[in-house]
Design a protein around this motif. Sequence first.
Motif, PDB file in Angstrom:
ATOM      1  N   TYR A   1       0.849  -1.274   0.140  1.00 32.62           N
ATOM      2  CA  TYR A   1      -0.085   0.041   0.005  1.00 32.62           C
ATOM      3  C   TYR A   1       0.697   1.296  -0.138  1.00 32.62           C
ATOM      4  O   TYR A   1       0.715   2.109  -0.628  1.00 32.62           O
ATOM      5  N   ALA A   2       2.090   1.221   0.697  1.00 36.31           N
ATOM      6  CA  ALA A   2       2.935   2.518   0.820  1.00 36.31           C
ATOM      7  C   ALA A   2       3.528   2.750  -0.523  1.00 36.31           C
ATOM      8  O   ALA A   2       3.838   3.947  -0.993  1.00 36.31           O
ATOM      9  N   LEU A   3       3.936   1.711  -1.156  1.00 36.57           N
ATOM     10  CA  LEU A   3       4.567   1.742  -2.435  1.00 36.57           C
ATOM     11  C   LEU A   3       3.390   2.189  -3.427  1.00 36.57           C
ATOM     12  O   LEU A   3       4.058   3.097  -4.309  1.00 36.57           O
ATOM     13  N   ASP A   4       2.408   1.804  -3.253  1.00 32.65           N
ATOM     14  CA  ASP A   4       1.303   2.298  -4.121  1.00 32.65           C
ATOM     15  C   ASP A   4       0.998   3.747  -3.897  1.00 32.65           C
ATOM     16  O   ASP A   4       1.003   4.495  -5.017  1.00 32.65           O
ATOM     17  N   VAL A   5       1.078   4.189  -2.755  1.00 36.23           N
ATOM     18  CA  VAL A   5       0.684   5.712  -2.409  1.00 36.23           C
ATOM     19  C   VAL A   5       1.711   6.610  -3.109  1.00 36.23           C
ATOM     20  O   VAL A   5       1.556   7.783  -3.667  1.00 36.23           O
ATOM     21  N   LEU A   6       3.049   6.072  -2.746  1.00 39.16           N
ATOM     22  CA  LEU A   6       4.467   6.806  -3.365  1.00 39.16           C
ATOM     23  C   LEU A   6       4.198   6.730  -4.950  1.00 39.16           C
ATOM     24  O   LEU A   6       4.546   7.734  -5.522  1.00 39.16           O
TER      25      LEU A   6
END
Length: 461
Positions: free
Chosen positions: A98-103
């Motif tokens: 999820y964090a990678l997708d947000v970035l």
Amino acid sequence: MANSTKMVLLSLRRVLFLFGASGFKMIRRKFERVLIISFLLIIVIFTIKTNIGYIHKTYGKQHFYTQTVLISQSVTEILVHKVDCRRIIEGDELEIAYALDVLQNGDYNCSSNDDVRNNAQNCELFLKNFNYNRFTISKEEIDFPIAFSLLVHKDAVQIEILLRAIYRPHNVYCIHIDRKSNSSLHDAITAVTKCLPNVFIASKLEDVIYASYSRLQADINCMHDLFNYTDVKWKYVINLPAQEYPLKTNLEMVKILKLFNGTNSIESVYDTTTHYRVNKTYKVNPKSLKVESTKQRKPPPPHNMTVGKGSAYGAFSRRFVEFSLNDERAQDLLKWTEDTYSPDETFWATLAINKHLGTPGIQYNALGFPDRRLWITTSTTWQSPGPGVNCHGRYVRDICVFGLGDLQKLVSEKEFFANKFYHDYQPYALKCMEEWIFNRSATSNNLSTDLFYYRRALNFT
């Protein structure tokens, strides 16, 4: 105070007894709990005031600004709001994804040198907004100050993030800025140092070129300045590049270094595969600004020394630093390394590996070499062939630039620092490390430090 509380409780019980009704039993119990809790709160507040008073008094003697101490010792703070750093550090693959997708899909703006300079124009707001006064400090730490030598060549944001994590007002910090770096970097670091009285820029700056003598000279310049710094009688110097980040709190480092008791943490091995670095002479090509071999044979090192190979970084005791700067043989070696390849990875290691020099603070193994178990300064993940994922970020010069998937492993490492992070590459990786070390620093007096590993390393025969 205890007798007064007992009298109050007895009087309250008498009053409630006169009422006689069983319905008042619950009320009686509640009143007793309130009184007991109030009594405990009085003790806690009194203790906190006493500790804060002691710390303020101590800092006052050293002419540091008043330190704010976190009163809540049990509540952790969330510094990153878009992702859950706790779950990321625990290795939760869904949260990492999820964090990678947000970035990838979000609009993430990284700060610049100018932002750092502008933020430091108002020192009061700078110290407050960037949490330079949000940690607990024990007497044990005050009695064991550490010096830091920090090297930066391009990014004020990165060095400020590191400085913020390791800053304590009783330590001392020398920052070497690459002389050829642009003015925005120099201006930003200068602005930061004006807000922190125990942080200064090296008195002599070098044009630092990778793998050249200038890299080692930059550290030597800072060590000279730190050794002549009279306001703080530091016990150890730790030298760091801007891309490193702490895995231990200041208190944890103090406890470990106290256990070392003057023993250095220096990587030093005998490696024949690196002899090409010192068998021939090298010089900097003025056009490419790269170190190149002259093909000319290099004479052997002075004083019958064996050349060691190790890291450019370490934790050096005060006696070792004094020896390195003042011993005639050490200075002869320093001069000899000037036309070698990457002398920063040779000088400290060679001083350590030569037992006949009597270099202070070196513990040798049964074979007569510096004990590798005591290399606890820097955790680095090198690129290597074979199965398995060693790096969840990306490799730069065969070294892993850590990503979100690396944090779970890093927080359990025994080393003091991790090398390396980029603040603009998977930025939540470094931000989550900030949140983690910030909360550990705020509650470190309540955390036990596991010293078993370090005791075993020191006592191994």
